[in-house]
Design a protein around this motif. Structure first.
Motif, PDB file in Angstrom:
ATOM      1  N   ALA A  21      30.469  56.251  36.235  1.00 44.30           N
ATOM      2  CA  ALA A  21      30.682  56.767  34.975  1.00 44.30           C
ATOM      3  C   ALA A  21      29.744  56.011  34.068  1.00 44.30           C
ATOM      4  O   ALA A  21      28.919  56.580  33.060  1.00 44.30           O
ATOM      5  CB  ALA A  21      32.157  56.668  34.391  1.00 44.30           C
ATOM      6  N   SER A  22      29.664  54.902  33.979  1.00 46.14           N
ATOM      7  CA  SER A  22      28.749  54.101  33.271  1.00 46.14           C
ATOM      8  C   SER A  22      27.371  54.130  33.418  1.00 46.14           C
ATOM      9  O   SER A  22      26.660  53.961  32.627  1.00 46.14           O
ATOM     10  CB  SER A  22      29.223  52.396  33.066  1.00 46.14           C
ATOM     11  OG  SER A  22      29.101  51.956  34.535  1.00 46.14           O
ATOM     12  N   ILE A  23      27.032  54.374  34.577  1.00 50.07           N
ATOM     13  CA  ILE A  23      25.519  54.419  35.117  1.00 50.07           C
ATOM     14  C   ILE A  23      25.003  55.814  34.391  1.00 50.07           C
ATOM     15  O   ILE A  23      24.001  55.708  33.821  1.00 50.07           O
ATOM     16  CB  ILE A  23      25.419  54.674  36.516  1.00 50.07           C
ATOM     17  CG1 ILE A  23      25.656  53.320  37.140  1.00 50.07           C
ATOM     18  CG2 ILE A  23      24.003  55.201  36.963  1.00 50.07           C
ATOM     19  CD1 ILE A  23      25.370  53.220  38.753  1.00 50.07           C
ATOM     20  N   VAL A  51      31.716  49.410  27.502  1.00 54.66           N
ATOM     21  CA  VAL A  51      32.589  50.148  26.949  1.00 54.66           C
ATOM     22  C   VAL A  51      33.045  51.395  28.148  1.00 54.66           C
ATOM     23  O   VAL A  51      34.361  51.598  28.246  1.00 54.66           O
ATOM     24  CB  VAL A  51      32.117  50.726  25.641  1.00 54.66           C
ATOM     25  CG1 VAL A  51      33.197  52.003  25.049  1.00 54.66           C
ATOM     26  CG2 VAL A  51      32.104  49.730  24.721  1.00 54.66           C
ATOM     27  N   VAL A  52      32.110  52.155  28.703  1.00 55.75           N
ATOM     28  CA  VAL A  52      32.476  53.025  29.528  1.00 55.75           C
ATOM     29  C   VAL A  52      33.218  52.499  30.853  1.00 55.75           C
ATOM     30  O   VAL A  52      34.216  52.950  31.419  1.00 55.75           O
ATOM     31  CB  VAL A  52      31.311  53.784  29.885  1.00 55.75           C
ATOM     32  CG1 VAL A  52      31.427  54.901  30.765  1.00 55.75           C
ATOM     33  CG2 VAL A  52      30.651  54.711  28.537  1.00 55.75           C
ATOM     34  N   TYR A  53      32.610  51.433  31.226  1.00 55.38           N
ATOM     35  CA  TYR A  53      33.159  50.954  32.583  1.00 55.38           C
ATOM     36  C   TYR A  53      34.532  50.306  32.434  1.00 55.38           C
ATOM     37  O   TYR A  53      35.574  50.979  32.962  1.00 55.38           O
ATOM     38  CB  TYR A  53      32.346  49.767  33.008  1.00 55.38           C
ATOM     39  CG  TYR A  53      32.909  48.746  34.080  1.00 55.38           C
ATOM     40  CD1 TYR A  53      33.092  49.555  35.616  1.00 55.38           C
ATOM     41  CD2 TYR A  53      33.512  47.725  33.957  1.00 55.38           C
ATOM     42  CE1 TYR A  53      33.595  48.876  36.406  1.00 55.38           C
ATOM     43  CE2 TYR A  53      34.182  47.140  34.882  1.00 55.38           C
ATOM     44  CZ  TYR A  53      34.262  47.542  36.410  1.00 55.38           C
ATOM     45  OH  TYR A  53      34.814  47.059  37.107  1.00 55.38           O
ATOM     46  N   SER A  55      37.056  51.250  30.107  1.00 59.94           N
ATOM     47  CA  SER A  55      37.886  52.317  29.653  1.00 59.94           C
ATOM     48  C   SER A  55      38.144  53.048  31.094  1.00 59.94           C
ATOM     49  O   SER A  55      39.368  53.104  31.206  1.00 59.94           O
ATOM     50  CB  SER A  55      36.909  53.029  28.730  1.00 59.94           C
ATOM     51  OG  SER A  55      36.523  52.703  27.865  1.00 59.94           O
ATOM     52  N   THR A  56      37.103  53.335  32.038  1.00 56.01           N
ATOM     53  CA  THR A  56      37.227  54.115  33.148  1.00 56.01           C
ATOM     54  C   THR A  56      38.164  53.238  33.989  1.00 56.01           C
ATOM     55  O   THR A  56      39.106  53.815  34.905  1.00 56.01           O
ATOM     56  CB  THR A  56      35.796  54.547  33.674  1.00 56.01           C
ATOM     57  OG1 THR A  56      35.381  55.332  32.727  1.00 56.01           O
ATOM     58  CG2 THR A  56      36.328  55.473  34.967  1.00 56.01           C
ATOM     59  N   PHE A  57      37.677  52.079  34.592  1.00 62.71           N
ATOM     60  CA  PHE A  57      38.146  51.212  35.391  1.00 62.71           C
ATOM     61  C   PHE A  57      39.597  50.575  34.839  1.00 62.71           C
ATOM     62  O   PHE A  57      40.613  50.888  35.895  1.00 62.71           O
ATOM     63  CB  PHE A  57      37.354  49.882  35.612  1.00 62.71           C
ATOM     64  CG  PHE A  57      38.323  48.722  36.387  1.00 62.71           C
ATOM     65  CD1 PHE A  57      38.333  48.964  37.866  1.00 62.71           C
ATOM     66  CD2 PHE A  57      39.042  47.795  35.719  1.00 62.71           C
ATOM     67  CE1 PHE A  57      38.961  48.052  38.425  1.00 62.71           C
ATOM     68  CE2 PHE A  57      39.564  46.806  36.570  1.00 62.71           C
ATOM     69  CZ  PHE A  57      39.615  47.115  38.035  1.00 62.71           C
ATOM     70  N   GLY A  58      39.919  50.564  33.562  1.00 65.47           N
ATOM     71  CA  GLY A  58      41.335  50.269  33.369  1.00 65.47           C
ATOM     72  C   GLY A  58      42.049  51.228  33.472  1.00 65.47           C
ATOM     73  O   GLY A  58      43.443  51.199  33.711  1.00 65.47           O
ATOM     74  N   SER A  59      41.840  52.540  32.796  1.00 56.59           N
ATOM     75  CA  SER A  59      42.688  53.798  33.237  1.00 56.59           C
ATOM     76  C   SER A  59      42.778  53.910  34.526  1.00 56.59           C
ATOM     77  O   SER A  59      44.034  54.110  34.773  1.00 56.59           O
ATOM     78  CB  SER A  59      41.954  54.917  32.687  1.00 56.59           C
ATOM     79  OG  SER A  59      41.499  54.908  31.218  1.00 56.59           O
ATOM     80  N   LEU A  60      41.891  53.831  35.529  1.00 59.24           N
ATOM     81  CA  LEU A  60      42.300  54.133  36.886  1.00 59.24           C
ATOM     82  C   LEU A  60      43.117  53.102  37.389  1.00 59.24           C
ATOM     83  O   LEU A  60      43.960  53.212  38.263  1.00 59.24           O
ATOM     84  CB  LEU A  60      40.952  54.395  37.569  1.00 59.24           C
ATOM     85  CG  LEU A  60      39.966  55.403  37.105  1.00 59.24           C
ATOM     86  CD1 LEU A  60      38.617  55.306  37.887  1.00 59.24           C
ATOM     87  CD2 LEU A  60      40.858  56.789  37.608  1.00 59.24           C
ATOM     88  N   TYR A  61      42.800  51.845  37.056  1.00 55.71           N
ATOM     89  CA  TYR A  61      43.694  50.661  37.614  1.00 55.71           C
ATOM     90  C   TYR A  61      45.101  50.848  37.394  1.00 55.71           C
ATOM     91  O   TYR A  61      46.052  50.526  37.833  1.00 55.71           O
ATOM     92  CB  TYR A  61      43.115  49.360  37.107  1.00 55.71           C
ATOM     93  CG  TYR A  61      43.600  48.065  37.980  1.00 55.71           C
ATOM     94  CD1 TYR A  61      43.417  47.678  38.997  1.00 55.71           C
ATOM     95  CD2 TYR A  61      44.637  47.431  37.284  1.00 55.71           C
ATOM     96  CE1 TYR A  61      43.878  46.839  39.832  1.00 55.71           C
ATOM     97  CE2 TYR A  61      45.333  46.353  37.841  1.00 55.71           C
ATOM     98  CZ  TYR A  61      44.777  46.223  39.232  1.00 55.71           C
ATOM     99  OH  TYR A  61      45.685  44.886  39.588  1.00 55.71           O
ATOM    100  N   TYR A  62      45.124  51.096  35.954  1.00 53.98           N
ATOM    101  CA  TYR A  62      46.949  51.449  35.320  1.00 53.98           C
ATOM    102  C   TYR A  62      47.539  52.633  36.133  1.00 53.98           C
ATOM    103  O   TYR A  62      48.655  52.452  36.667  1.00 53.98           O
ATOM    104  CB  TYR A  62      46.725  51.824  34.052  1.00 53.98           C
ATOM    105  CG  TYR A  62      48.168  52.136  33.395  1.00 53.98           C
ATOM    106  CD1 TYR A  62      48.963  51.136  33.250  1.00 53.98           C
ATOM    107  CD2 TYR A  62      48.292  53.535  33.262  1.00 53.98           C
ATOM    108  CE1 TYR A  62      50.183  51.555  32.757  1.00 53.98           C
ATOM    109  CE2 TYR A  62      49.743  53.893  33.035  1.00 53.98           C
ATOM    110  CZ  TYR A  62      50.529  52.722  32.553  1.00 53.98           C
ATOM    111  OH  TYR A  62      51.770  53.336  32.059  1.00 53.98           O
TER     112      TYR A  62
END
Length: 150
Positions: A21-23, A51-53, A55-62
């Motif tokens: 996503a961040s790329i 910001v993108v990384y 947000s995406t990683f945190g949501s998926l990890y949760y």
């Protein structure tokens, strides 16, 4: 398959999806700011990348781990959650220091050597991501985040 290997796979899946996503987004931002100085372009695209990384990683990890810390009573095992969060944040932090240095300097170098802004962003982020993945996985292993048994 052992549970700890499943946990490593989930962690790496979340990291890779966050980076995908961040790329895409940071390459677009780098191209938008291609008329700026190289250091400004590298800094802005790195900020958007974070910001993108995260947000995406945190949501998926949760999503992957929200049930892991629930007790049979339905309450959260705060001690276990705190212990694991410290290990995850420490591992990611070590990786982020390495990633930031690699990504910014590579992108700056590529921009000063006449690469298109989007290409410099993609190349620097791809190389830095591989280095980041190695660093995070070694850190997680050394900190014994995923161990067998209770």
């Amino acid at each position: 398959m052992k549970q700890k290997y499943k946990e490593y796979l989930k962690l790496n899946k979340n990291i890779l999806l966050g980076f995908l996503a961040s790329i895409a987004i940071s390459a677009m931002v780098a191209q938008i700011f291609s008329n700026q100085q190289s250091y400004v372009n590298a800094t802005i695209s790195l900020g958007v990348d974070y910001v993108v990384y995260f947000s995406t990683f945190g949501s998926l990890y949760y999503i992957d781990n929200k049930k892991k810390y629930l007790l049979e009573t339905g309450q959260v095992d705060k001690a276990e959650l705190r212990r694991d969060l410290i290990k995850v944040i420490s591992s990611l932090g070590i990786g982020e220091v390495v990633y930031t240095a690699c990504r910014w300097s590579l992108q700056y170098y590529l921009l000063t050597n006449s690469y298109q802004a989007y290409a410099a962003s993609i190349v620097s982020q791809s190389i830095s991501t591989v280095i980041y993945m190695i660093t995070v996985n070694l850190s997680v292993k050394l900190m014994r985040l995923y161990k067998d048994g209770p």
